[in-house]
Design an enzyme around this catalytic site. Sequence first.
Site, PDB file in Angstrom:
ATOM      1  N   HIS A 199       0.824  -1.205   0.000  1.00  0.00           N
ATOM      2  CA  HIS A 199       0.000   0.000   0.000  1.00  0.00           C
ATOM      3  C   HIS A 199       0.862   1.261   0.000  1.00  0.00           C
ATOM      4  CE1 HIS A 199      -3.750  -2.367   1.281  1.00  0.00           C
ATOM      5  NE2 HIS A 199      -3.731  -2.136  -0.011  1.00  0.00           N
ATOM      6  N   GLU A 441      -9.108 -18.229 -23.730  1.00  0.00           N
ATOM      7  CA  GLU A 441      -7.888 -18.229 -22.908  1.00  0.00           C
ATOM      8  C   GLU A 441      -7.412 -19.637 -22.583  1.00  0.00           C
ATOM      9  OE1 GLU A 441      -8.563 -15.532 -19.645  1.00  0.00           O
ATOM     10  OE2 GLU A 441     -10.534 -16.306 -19.201  1.00  0.00           O
ATOM     11  N   ASP A 465      -3.741 -15.958 -19.739  1.00  0.00           N
ATOM     12  CA  ASP A 465      -4.033 -17.369 -19.482  1.00  0.00           C
ATOM     13  C   ASP A 465      -3.733 -18.233 -20.698  1.00  0.00           C
ATOM     14  OD1 ASP A 465      -4.835 -17.656 -16.797  1.00  0.00           O
ATOM     15  OD2 ASP A 465      -6.642 -16.521 -17.242  1.00  0.00           O
ATOM     16  N   CYS A 512      -7.277  -8.853 -24.485  1.00  0.00           N
ATOM     17  CA  CYS A 512      -7.308  -8.045 -23.261  1.00  0.00           C
ATOM     18  C   CYS A 512      -6.252  -8.465 -22.243  1.00  0.00           C
ATOM     19  CB  CYS A 512      -8.701  -8.043 -22.646  1.00  0.00           C
ATOM     20  SG  CYS A 512      -9.251  -9.678 -22.148  1.00  0.00           S
TER      21      CYS A 512
END
Length: 591
Positions: A199, A441, A465, A512
């Site tokens: 973070h 994928e 993938d 994508c």
Amino acid sequence: MATHAKGERVFRGIGVSAGVCRGKVLVLHRARRVIARREIADDAVPAEVTRFEKALSQTRRQISDVQHQVIQKMGVKEGDIFEAHLLMLEDRMLVDEVIRMIREQKTSADHAFHEVSERYTAALAAIEDEYLRERAGDMRDLTVRVLDNLLEAKSELDLRHLTEPCILASHDLSPSTTAQLDKKFVLGFATDIGGQTSHTAIMARSLGIPAVVGLQNISNELQDGDYVLLDGYNGNVIVNPTDQSLFEYGQLIKIKASLEEKLQEIKMQPAVTLDGKNITLAANIEDQNDIEAVTSGGAEGVGLFRTEFLFISRATLPTEEEQFKVYQQVAAALKPNPVIIRTLDLGGDKFSSHLQIAKEVNPFLGWRAIRFCLAQPELFRFQLRAILRASAEGNVKMMYPMISGLDELLQANALLEKCKEELRAEKIPFDEKMEVGAMIEIPSAALIADALAQHASFFSIGSNDLIQYTLAADRTNDKVSHLYEPTHPAIIRLIKFTVEAAHNRGIWVGVCGEIAGDPVLAPLLIGLGVDKLSAAPSLVAPVKYIIRRLKLSEAKALAEFAGQCQSPAEILAHCQRLARATAPSLFESES
Ligand code: PEP
Ligand code: MG
């Protein structure tokens, strides 16, 4: 690790926030706290428990204040980071364990809390998953605050009152401290520990403060007043930089600034090649907080909305109504550009703590994505209904992840039909013509793309993938990363086959996965006939930049070569050559 050259010393770490800065160092020494055991009398126990509970509420107030400031300064998404802190404070197991220790061992609240929180931090730090492991940093942040409140002390320097610009060096920097850094005085920071997804790193990126983490021992190696140059692009910290280094970095800053200017100029222009081929360039998002990044990055809508993040970062399942509101908000904000919502892709490396999915030996080959949804029709139904309801906006499309065969696509479509019937009966509006696509994928899906194309309105190739499953190389495992080759001829053939099958049926194909946002590989995809690319919002401009300088004929020649070449390295070299010749500015800082 430091290397020496002509008086300068170079420390190499992980660059987590881009930019270069130089200046004097301020070292934050946070002495390791030793909290000695302090025995308390029997009758002092209730007061000690109350003291602990008071410190917890005080910490809650402080974190909420920080959260509020962060929301004002940076946005809701960054503010959400502190939800994790607040949830930890509410963790009954932790709180009860401390109270039990105070009662049973007759020990002070500070000692009991320190012991328990150290154990929690160690357990988090030992987790294999990088994201969860880095939550140990949040726990440390919280521990310091609770102890400060219990001991009425201040352990970290108050960085809000710096008077001179400096570069901070410390063992770690908590997310809440980072959030309060003033850019005028903190030029950059370097820490011993940390990673990309901590973070603290996220905060630094939001604030635009260059940062390098994972430098191992820099907080002990540097002294206050040392002059350093910090390179957040490449993860270097240079102490006593030579004139040559200063000159080189001066050049780097100029190159980056001039590239940024060029990207700004074309950001809002269409993604069209020199010979007139239009490519749709969209963005990948995870929630409604990304809307601003989509529009300011110049993307034409959303090509992949990874909805699983709505399920992961919370304590309960999102209801149909909650999901609907998020999907509708995104669709309404980006109208008339399309928003492609991907149905839930949990499993693999994405888990939701409240769904209690049993651990599997091979999670990437297991109960994931569409498999999980088809086995949980009630949970799936809520999402399908929510997406359909949002489709009333008119610009929503939907796609299923991890389709491996025709049956899955037909089953999912049948469930969708049922949801449509329900909504019709309930007189709830939705888009009757909403396009529904399948992600390609898994190699089996690519190889039956001709069959799938008869039941899908479009394809979106999930190359992350597709590469991992085709080459049997776990996308998260460093040891096999050399096998994870996007330019492997098998990948080229599967993409080519998918595009041909789709175009034969008159449907479009997008990509994508990460390769869509890589300016080196985007021309190859375009040459292979891909119609649409979707990438992280910040990568849309560089890809658009190269498309606008590319000829479709060159991209086609590249794809032609790739289709005949047997060597992944040679194909990659050709891609690099074309990209560098087409858009040299994108690569100047690398040479
Ligand atoms: C992909 O696999 O390429 C993809 C876009 O999906 P994810 O990365 O979410 O698995
Ligand atoms: Mg995927």
